[in-house]
Design a protein around this motif. Structure first.
Motif, PDB file in Angstrom:
ATOM      1  N   VAL A 173      25.523   5.261  47.768  1.00 13.58           N
ATOM      2  CA  VAL A 173      24.458   5.119  46.997  1.00 13.58           C
ATOM      3  C   VAL A 173      23.988   6.567  46.339  1.00 13.58           C
ATOM      4  CG1 VAL A 173      21.545   5.228  47.367  1.00 13.58           C
ATOM      5  CG2 VAL A 173      23.186   3.102  48.170  1.00 13.58           C
ATOM      6  N   LEU A 174      24.403   7.594  47.237  1.00 12.26           N
ATOM      7  CA  LEU A 174      24.252   9.050  46.864  1.00 12.26           C
ATOM      8  C   LEU A 174      25.083   9.384  45.847  1.00 12.26           C
ATOM      9  CD1 LEU A 174      23.958  10.589  50.495  1.00 12.26           C
ATOM     10  CD2 LEU A 174      22.127  10.568  48.629  1.00 12.26           C
ATOM     11  N   VAL A 175      26.415   9.057  45.726  1.00 13.20           N
ATOM     12  CA  VAL A 175      27.164   9.067  44.557  1.00 13.20           C
ATOM     13  C   VAL A 175      26.855   8.486  43.339  1.00 13.20           C
ATOM     14  CG1 VAL A 175      29.774   8.680  43.590  1.00 13.20           C
ATOM     15  CG2 VAL A 175      29.330   9.309  46.042  1.00 13.20           C
ATOM     16  N   GLY A 176      26.302   7.078  43.511  1.00 14.89           N
ATOM     17  CA  GLY A 176      25.843   6.617  42.438  1.00 14.89           C
ATOM     18  C   GLY A 176      24.551   7.367  41.630  1.00 14.89           C
ATOM     19  N   VAL A 177      23.377   7.681  42.452  1.00 20.47           N
ATOM     20  CA  VAL A 177      22.564   8.610  41.850  1.00 20.47           C
ATOM     21  C   VAL A 177      23.027   9.776  41.325  1.00 20.47           C
ATOM     22  CG1 VAL A 177      20.417   9.819  42.768  1.00 20.47           C
ATOM     23  CG2 VAL A 177      20.957   7.878  43.680  1.00 20.47           C
ATOM     24  N   PHE A 178      24.051  10.793  41.942  1.00 22.97           N
ATOM     25  CA  PHE A 178      24.641  11.788  41.371  1.00 22.97           C
ATOM     26  C   PHE A 178      25.254  11.470  39.852  1.00 22.97           C
ATOM     27  CE2 PHE A 178      28.901  13.555  40.509  1.00 22.97           C
ATOM     28  CZ  PHE A 178      28.454  15.014  40.189  1.00 22.97           C
ATOM     29  N   LEU A 179      25.982  10.312  39.850  1.00 21.62           N
ATOM     30  CA  LEU A 179      26.623   9.771  38.490  1.00 21.62           C
ATOM     31  C   LEU A 179      25.364   9.640  37.801  1.00 21.62           C
ATOM     32  CD1 LEU A 179      29.872   7.886  39.665  1.00 21.62           C
ATOM     33  CD2 LEU A 179      29.687  10.362  38.799  1.00 21.62           C
ATOM     34  N   LEU A 180      24.532   8.931  38.088  1.00 25.53           N
ATOM     35  CA  LEU A 180      23.449   8.372  37.330  1.00 25.53           C
ATOM     36  C   LEU A 180      22.655   9.800  36.631  1.00 25.53           C
ATOM     37  CD1 LEU A 180      21.153   6.244  36.214  1.00 25.53           C
ATOM     38  CD2 LEU A 180      19.917   6.871  38.445  1.00 25.53           C
ATOM     39  N   CYS A 181      22.623  10.827  37.289  1.00 24.14           N
ATOM     40  CA  CYS A 181      21.725  12.067  36.800  1.00 24.14           C
ATOM     41  C   CYS A 181      22.904  13.197  36.177  1.00 24.14           C
ATOM     42  CB  CYS A 181      21.002  12.570  37.532  1.00 24.14           C
ATOM     43  SG  CYS A 181      19.821  11.220  38.198  1.00 24.14           S
ATOM     44  N   ALA A 182      24.167  13.086  36.544  1.00 22.65           N
ATOM     45  CA  ALA A 182      25.142  14.050  36.308  1.00 22.65           C
ATOM     46  C   ALA A 182      25.169  14.587  34.848  1.00 22.65           C
ATOM     47  CB  ALA A 182      26.577  13.592  36.777  1.00 22.65           C
ATOM     48  N   GLY A 183      24.870  13.622  33.999  1.00 24.99           N
ATOM     49  CA  GLY A 183      24.874  14.239  32.548  1.00 24.99           C
ATOM     50  C   GLY A 183      23.947  15.204  32.150  1.00 24.99           C
ATOM     51  N   THR A 184      22.960  15.477  33.092  1.00 29.31           N
ATOM     52  CA  THR A 184      22.061  16.542  32.876  1.00 29.31           C
ATOM     53  C   THR A 184      22.813  17.937  33.147  1.00 29.31           C
ATOM     54  OG1 THR A 184      20.884  16.303  34.780  1.00 29.31           O
ATOM     55  CG2 THR A 184      20.214  14.845  32.883  1.00 29.31           C
ATOM     56  N   MET A 185      23.969  17.640  33.896  1.00 29.21           N
ATOM     57  CA  MET A 185      24.552  19.142  34.684  1.00 29.21           C
ATOM     58  C   MET A 185      25.264  19.699  33.904  1.00 29.21           C
ATOM     59  SD  MET A 185      25.193  17.311  38.240  1.00 29.21           S
ATOM     60  CE  MET A 185      25.577  19.040  39.104  1.00 29.21           C
ATOM     61  N   PRO A 186      25.810  21.115  33.623  1.00 30.14           N
ATOM     62  CA  PRO A 186      26.776  21.594  33.044  1.00 30.14           C
ATOM     63  C   PRO A 186      27.985  20.928  33.598  1.00 30.14           C
ATOM     64  CG  PRO A 186      25.264  23.355  34.140  1.00 30.14           C
ATOM     65  CD  PRO A 186      24.976  22.115  34.629  1.00 30.14           C
ATOM     66  N   ALA A 187      29.030  20.915  32.520  1.00 29.08           N
ATOM     67  CA  ALA A 187      30.403  20.219  32.767  1.00 29.08           C
ATOM     68  C   ALA A 187      30.952  20.699  33.913  1.00 29.08           C
ATOM     69  CB  ALA A 187      31.142  20.382  31.808  1.00 29.08           C
ATOM     70  N   TRP A 188      30.929  22.058  34.276  1.00 29.62           N
ATOM     71  CA  TRP A 188      31.664  22.774  35.319  1.00 29.62           C
ATOM     72  C   TRP A 188      31.027  22.385  36.632  1.00 29.62           C
ATOM     73  CZ3 TRP A 188      29.803  25.770  39.094  1.00 29.62           C
ATOM     74  CH2 TRP A 188      28.399  26.378  38.678  1.00 29.62           C
ATOM     75  N   GLN A 189      29.924  22.150  36.699  1.00 24.67           N
ATOM     76  CA  GLN A 189      29.164  21.625  37.813  1.00 24.67           C
ATOM     77  C   GLN A 189      29.494  20.370  38.285  1.00 24.67           C
ATOM     78  OE1 GLN A 189      24.822  22.405  37.952  1.00 24.67           O
ATOM     79  NE2 GLN A 189      25.129  24.597  38.582  1.00 24.67           N
ATOM     80  N   ARG A 190      29.279  19.388  37.218  1.00 19.46           N
ATOM     81  CA  ARG A 190      29.549  17.957  37.393  1.00 19.46           C
ATOM     82  C   ARG A 190      31.125  17.823  37.844  1.00 19.46           C
ATOM     83  NH1 ARG A 190      28.236  16.822  32.604  1.00 19.46           N
ATOM     84  NH2 ARG A 190      30.177  16.504  31.564  1.00 19.46           N
ATOM     85  N   ASN A 191      31.830  18.369  37.182  1.00 14.09           N
ATOM     86  CA  ASN A 191      33.464  18.329  37.528  1.00 14.09           C
ATOM     87  C   ASN A 191      33.574  19.036  38.940  1.00 14.09           C
ATOM     88  OD1 ASN A 191      33.797  17.170  35.025  1.00 14.09           O
ATOM     89  ND2 ASN A 191      34.494  19.123  33.957  1.00 14.09           N
ATOM     90  N   ALA A 192      33.031  20.145  39.353  1.00 14.99           N
ATOM     91  CA  ALA A 192      33.286  20.655  40.610  1.00 14.99           C
ATOM     92  C   ALA A 192      32.708  19.741  41.596  1.00 14.99           C
ATOM     93  CB  ALA A 192      32.798  21.805  40.602  1.00 14.99           C
ATOM     94  N   ILE A 193      31.582  18.868  41.513  1.00 15.38           N
ATOM     95  CA  ILE A 193      31.126  18.146  42.514  1.00 15.38           C
ATOM     96  C   ILE A 193      32.166  17.092  42.615  1.00 15.38           C
ATOM     97  CG2 ILE A 193      29.199  16.790  43.337  1.00 15.38           C
ATOM     98  CD1 ILE A 193      27.394  19.080  42.158  1.00 15.38           C
TER      99      ILE A 193
END
Length: 296
Positions: A173-193
């Motif tokens: 569920v937490l991963v799903g929430v992360f992916l739901l909102c990940a588009g608002t993050m800088p690419a390097w943060q999104r890819n690192a997490i």
């Protein structure tokens, strides 16, 4: 040349593979840890896709009731009637009436009210927390959940249903929430997490099977989010993908009937359950399209 489907076939294919994984796991065939990754991916997709358009209003609440609780009530009645026919209680009562109702007359029905409550809560959270902050928080909590799994999962394995299922579902569920909102993050943060999530699940896989399931399920969903396979799936699978929710709901009943009246060898049981369930769902959806959302 036929018209190009507007729907992403990589997402549709993952839904199909996830449903098959769930059927495979419930058939108790070999490779249960790999098969369980289907439920992990199913959960992540449910939150990522289901949470996109939700708002804390009556319209969204009504839509979620129709999509999740109405089919839950329908299949609650079906499996409850089956239990009565088999001389059993409508719901299992060894852990109390409340646990029995939350789990349902067939344990796999726990999924629907659980996802309903998660999505309703997420609608309110999204309205009060910026998407980027929510992505960071969900990603960090998912990492903690994965990294500490060798310590908390032996404890949760002693819990009764549906608490065990809820505990296993928390990470996806937490991963799903992360992916739901990940588009608002800088690419390097999104890819690192994203990389840390997969690496953590792989490390945990050495301690218990849930790590194997998480690693496969999370990696598959991340591939989808990175659009690695977007436009590269040579077939259109949405007709089968649209039936996956119904397959999830009816496959336990199909499994029981095949065991009672069929003579299917063990290694062929998962594909037999999946194919019979898919044929059943797709046929009824075509014959009675007005009522499809009531049960599928």
């Amino acid at each position: 040349m036929g018209a190009v489907s507007p729907r992403r076939q990589d997402i549709e294919l993952l839904r199909v593979l996830s449903a098959f994984g769930i059927v495979w796991f419930h058939s108790r065939a070999f490779g249960g840890a790999v098969a369980y990754s289907g439920l992990i991916a199913f959960l992540i997709l449910s939150i990522t896709l289901g949470g996109k358009s939700g708002r804390p209003d009556v319209e969204t609440f009504t839509r979620r009731v129709e999509r999740l609780l109405v089919p839950w009530a329908f299949w609650f009645a079906i499996y409850g009637a089956w239990n009565v026919w088999q001389g059993q209680a409508i719901v299992p009562l060894e852990h109390g009436v409340a646990a029995g109702i939350m789990a349902g007359p067939s344990i796999h029905l726990w999924y629907l009210p659980f996802v309903f409550l998660v999505l309703i809560a997420l609608d309110f959270i999204k309205a009060h927390i910026p998407a980027r902050a929510l992505a960071l928080a969900a990603g960090a909590l998912a990492l903690v959940n994965l990294a500490t799994a060798p310590w908390w999962r032996p404890i949760t394995l002693t819990w009764h249903y549906p608490l065990l299922q809820w505990a296993d579902a928390a990470g996806p569920v937490l991963v799903g929430v992360f992916l739901l909102c990940a588009g608002t993050m800088p690419a390097w943060q999104r890819n690192a997490i994203s990389a840390l999530l997969v690496m953590s699940a792989i490390v945990v896989a050495g301690f218990n099977s849930i790590g194997v399931s998480d690693a496969i399920g999370i990696a598959a969903c991340l591939l989808i989010s990175w659009r690695v396979l977007d436009g590269r799936i040579p077939v259109r699978v949405e007709a089968l993908s649209e039936a996956t929710f119904g397959i999830y709901l009816c496959h336990i009943l199909v499994h029981r009937m095949l065991l009672m009246y069929g003579n299917v060898p063990g290694e062929w049981l998962p594909p037999a359950i999946f194919l019979v369930s898919a044929a059943f769902v797709m046929t009824l959806r075509k014959l009675f399209p007005r009522f499809a959302r009531v049960w599928s």
